[in-house]
Design a protein around this motif. Structure first.
Motif, PDB file in Angstrom:
ATOM      1  N   GLN A   3     -38.866-197.777 -49.405  1.00  0.00           N
ATOM      2  CA  GLN A   3     -39.435-197.169 -48.195  1.00  0.00           C
ATOM      3  C   GLN A   3     -38.408-197.242 -47.083  1.00  0.00           C
ATOM      4  O   GLN A   3     -37.691-198.230 -46.959  1.00  0.00           O
ATOM      5  N   VAL A   4     -38.330-196.165 -46.307  1.00  0.00           N
ATOM      6  CA  VAL A   4     -37.366-196.147 -45.213  1.00  0.00           C
ATOM      7  C   VAL A   4     -38.105-196.216 -43.889  1.00  0.00           C
ATOM      8  O   VAL A   4     -39.062-195.479 -43.652  1.00  0.00           O
ATOM      9  N   ARG A   5     -37.719-197.150 -43.020  1.00  0.00           N
ATOM     10  CA  ARG A   5     -38.327-197.286 -41.693  1.00  0.00           C
ATOM     11  C   ARG A   5     -37.222-197.243 -40.647  1.00  0.00           C
ATOM     12  O   ARG A   5     -36.095-197.670 -40.899  1.00  0.00           O
ATOM     13  N   GLU A   6     -37.621-196.763 -39.476  1.00  0.00           N
ATOM     14  CA  GLU A   6     -36.640-196.727 -38.402  1.00  0.00           C
ATOM     15  C   GLU A   6     -36.819-197.949 -37.507  1.00  0.00           C
ATOM     16  O   GLU A   6     -37.930-198.235 -37.057  1.00  0.00           O
ATOM     17  N   VAL A   7     -35.757-198.712 -37.307  1.00  0.00           N
ATOM     18  CA  VAL A   7     -35.814-199.882 -36.437  1.00  0.00           C
ATOM     19  C   VAL A   7     -34.665-199.792 -35.445  1.00  0.00           C
ATOM     20  O   VAL A   7     -33.495-199.755 -35.842  1.00  0.00           O
ATOM     21  N   GLU A   8     -34.990-199.716 -34.171  1.00  0.00           N
ATOM     22  CA  GLU A   8     -33.991-199.636 -33.117  1.00  0.00           C
ATOM     23  C   GLU A   8     -32.920-198.581 -33.402  1.00  0.00           C
ATOM     24  O   GLU A   8     -31.723-198.836 -33.291  1.00  0.00           O
ATOM     25  N   GLY A   9     -33.367-197.430 -33.830  1.00  0.00           N
ATOM     26  CA  GLY A   9     -32.440-196.316 -34.024  1.00  0.00           C
ATOM     27  C   GLY A   9     -31.691-196.357 -35.356  1.00  0.00           C
ATOM     28  O   GLY A   9     -30.903-195.472 -35.653  1.00  0.00           O
ATOM     29  N   HIS A  10     -31.903-197.412 -36.172  1.00  0.00           N
ATOM     30  CA  HIS A  10     -31.253-197.456 -37.489  1.00  0.00           C
ATOM     31  C   HIS A  10     -32.303-197.251 -38.564  1.00  0.00           C
ATOM     32  O   HIS A  10     -33.402-197.773 -38.475  1.00  0.00           O
ATOM     33  N   ARG A  11     -31.921-196.518 -39.568  1.00  0.00           N
ATOM     34  CA  ARG A  11     -32.842-196.343 -40.695  1.00  0.00           C
ATOM     35  C   ARG A  11     -32.602-197.454 -41.702  1.00  0.00           C
ATOM     36  O   ARG A  11     -31.482-197.658 -42.166  1.00  0.00           O
ATOM     37  N   LEU A  12     -33.674-198.196 -42.003  1.00  0.00           N
ATOM     38  CA  LEU A  12     -33.533-199.330 -42.924  1.00  0.00           C
ATOM     39  C   LEU A  12     -34.405-199.116 -44.145  1.00  0.00           C
ATOM     40  O   LEU A  12     -35.535-198.646 -44.046  1.00  0.00           O
ATOM     41  N   GLY A  13     -33.875-199.480 -45.296  1.00  0.00           N
ATOM     42  CA  GLY A  13     -34.620-199.347 -46.531  1.00  0.00           C
ATOM     43  C   GLY A  13     -35.311-200.659 -46.877  1.00  0.00           C
ATOM     44  O   GLY A  13     -34.732-201.732 -46.744  1.00  0.00           O
ATOM     45  N   LEU A  14     -36.596-200.557 -47.273  1.00  0.00           N
ATOM     46  CA  LEU A  14     -37.322-201.767 -47.668  1.00  0.00           C
ATOM     47  C   LEU A  14     -37.589-201.685 -49.163  1.00  0.00           C
ATOM     48  O   LEU A  14     -38.401-200.885 -49.611  1.00  0.00           O
ATOM     49  N   HIS A  15     -36.886-202.478 -49.917  1.00  0.00           N
ATOM     50  CA  HIS A  15     -37.053-202.407 -51.365  1.00  0.00           C
ATOM     51  C   HIS A  15     -37.771-203.642 -51.884  1.00  0.00           C
ATOM     52  O   HIS A  15     -37.818-203.889 -53.075  1.00  0.00           O
ATOM     53  N   TYR A  16     -38.297-204.442 -50.947  1.00  0.00           N
ATOM     54  CA  TYR A  16     -38.929-205.698 -51.363  1.00  0.00           C
ATOM     55  C   TYR A  16     -40.372-205.487 -51.771  1.00  0.00           C
ATOM     56  O   TYR A  16     -40.991-206.363 -52.353  1.00  0.00           O
ATOM     57  N   LEU A  17     -40.938-204.315 -51.382  1.00  0.00           N
ATOM     58  CA  LEU A  17     -42.374-204.127 -51.556  1.00  0.00           C
ATOM     59  C   LEU A  17     -42.710-203.560 -52.932  1.00  0.00           C
ATOM     60  O   LEU A  17     -41.940-202.820 -53.496  1.00  0.00           O
TER      61      LEU A  17
END
Lengths: 252, 294
Positions: free
Chosen positions: A238-252
């Protein structure tokens, strides 16, 4: 510019790198990402002439790496592999001094000393410069090796998983340092990296590989799409935007 | 050289001088070959003997006697024979390493293992040829192979000196590169070293040096391991600028000192190799003990 043309590496019948054509730019940070066994390290090793290619060629500023004398290339291109076992007992400054070998031929001049000192302070190793490598922590040792590669003063720097064996704090510090090196010193830095989020935040260009082929090249924004990541890694990210950066969450 | 000398100096000086030169040559050859070999293989336990370098030389000599016979061989100038054997030895070991190294990317460990196997192979080959040799020829061959520190082949001294000087010049030119080789293959290539060429050159130098020491005094290779480790301990750095001369110095002290002790104290009653193994063993245990305490 480093031009990679139709580069292929085959071991018996296993094709590790399959007809890769790429251009690594003259500046900025390029991140090579991809799952295990994608051929990232092999590609980097071929670019740095550590292993011969089965076919295809690599041009560094127009010089073919397999035909150009090693000493000439050593002033343009530096590589740091991931396992750095040194067979001798060295202090940090002795190790960094080896980075000057292509310029000094083993007899360091004042100019060489200046590069060595600069590289050591750039990586914050001033207090450790007379310590032996086997007395350092993993992160400190990694920094010492990066200092050696920077002292080599090459336009192109290739780093094979520089974040390996670094904890969160040191990994982020290393990426910031590479960012600073690329910006301040105008080096072209190519890193093989496992953490896509570091690539997303710090890299200017991204190359994604899978099964020896290039799946994507472009900006970090092109990589950080859920569909693209699933394609490359074969897993849901899943990709989320945090403070202008796109971060991938692969832990879920 | 002058200890306990009595009698005619015209005899004593050339006799002992020759012996001294021989011992120094052997000391240099064994020490340098071992240090270079350990640098190339990045391993402090391997020596050229492990890779079968000296069994190759023995096999070569046996084969010469076997195929040519001692009578023909005796007619050939011993110096010419020595040079030919050395050339043959270098050619063979280079062919071996060329095949092992360059026909495909292979790890150094595989090369070393192959060397072990080849060593056993050459030794067995020599034994087999020696078994089926005419007994008279065999005695002559034995005489050639079991040279000792007491009976250095004097005719070879001049040739050996020249050869040793050439290798010394080559290794001096490679001195800075040798240090870089200690960082490992990848780092060495990264720093612009023509790895393949340098390694082949070093193997050639090692092959020549082993030929020299084997021709002069026969196989003595535990000695190399001993002087190399002592030298590393003594100088406390791994720079070849220091380790190569140190290893040679240790070797010269051990050989010349040992030979003097044998001649003067034991009255030729014992062999130098026995003394060297004895003191070597003691020194080794001391080193181990010191490392344990640290």
């Amino acid at each position: 510019m480093i031009e990679i043309q139709n580069l292929t590496k085959r071991y018996d019948d296993a094709t590790v790198v399959d007809d890769v054509s790429l251009a690594l730019p003259e500046s900025g940070i390029t991140a090579i990402v991809g799952p295990n066994g994608a051929g990232k390290s092999t590609l980097l090793s071929m670019v740095a002439r550590l292993i011969p290619s089965t076919s295809g060629r690599v041009l560094v500023d127009g010089l073919d790496v397999q035909e150009t004398p090693g000493a000439v290339l050593a002033k343009r291109l530096a590589i740091l592999k991931q396992n750095n076992q040194v067979g001798m007992r060295l202090t940090v400054s002795e190790l960094v001094a080896f980075g000057r070998f292509p310029h000094s031929g083993g007899r360091p001049t004042v100019e060489d000393e200046r590069h060595i000192d600069e590289a050591i302070s750039y990586l914050g190793l001033d207090d450790l410069r007379n310590r032996f490598l086997d007395e350092l922590s993993g992160g400190q040792r990694q920094r010492a090796f990066v200092a050696m590669v920077l002292a080599q003063d090459t336009k192109y720097v290739l780093l094979d998983e520089p974040l390996n064996s670094l904890d969160m704090k040191h990994a982020a510090a290393m990426m910031k340092l590479l960012r600073r090196t690329a910006d301040d010193l105008g080096r072209s830095i190519t890193v093989v990296i496992h953490d896509i989020n570091f690539a997303s935040i710090y890299a200017d260009h991204v190359v994604a590989m899978r099964d020896g082929r290039v799946m994507l090249q472009g900006g970090a924004g092109d990589l950080m799409q859920e569909a693209v990541l699933q394609d490359i890694y074969d897993t849901v990210v899943q990709v989320r935007e945090v403070e202008g950066h796109r971060l991938g969450l692969h832990y879920l | 050289m002058t200890v306990g000398a009595r009698g005619n100096w015209d005899f004593v000086l050339p006799f002992r001088g020759g012996k001294l030169l021989g011992l120094v040559l052997v000391a240099y050859a064994v020490a340098t070959a071992t240090v270079l070999f350990q640098t190339v293989t990045q391993n402090r336990i391997l020596t050229p003997a492990v890779m079968g370098f000296d069994s190759l030389y023995v096999a070569l000599q046996t084969a010469l006697v076997f195929f040519l016979g001692t009578r023909d061989l005796a007619n050939v100038d011993i110096r010419l024979r020595f040079v030919l054997e050395t050339v043959l030895m270098v050619a063979m070991s280079m062919a071996l390493f060329h095949w092992l190294f360059l026909s495909r990317q292979r790890s150094l460990h595989l090369v070393v293992l192959a060397g072990l196997v080849f060593g056993v192979f050459f030794r067995s080959l020599s034994h087999m040829m020696q078994r089926i040799l005419d007994p008279n020829e065999f005695i002559a061959l034995q005489d050639m192979l079991f040279a000792s520190f007491n009976a250095i082949d004097r005719q070879l001294l001049a040739v050996s000196t020249v050869i040793v000087l050439v290798t010394a010049w080559v290794s001096r030119r490679l001195l800075a590169k040798l240090d870089v080789l200690m960082l490992g293959r990848d780092a060495a290539i990264n720093l612009g070293i023509d790895y393949r060429r340098v390694v082949m050159m070093l193997f050639a130098v090692i092959a020549v040096l082993v030929s020299v020491s084997t021709a002069l005094v026969g196989p003595v290779t535990f000695f190399g391991l001993l002087v190399a480790s002592l030298a590393y301990q003594a100088v406390g750095t791994d720079r070849h600028k220091y380790t190569l001369p140190a290893a040679t110095l240790v070797a010269v002290i051990a050989l010349v000192g040992g030979q003097t002790v044998i001649e003067r104290v034991f009255g030729f009653d014992t062999a130098l190799s026995v003394i060297i193994e004895f003191t070597g063993g003691l020194a080794f245990m001391l080193l181990l003990y010191r490392n344990l305490k640290r």
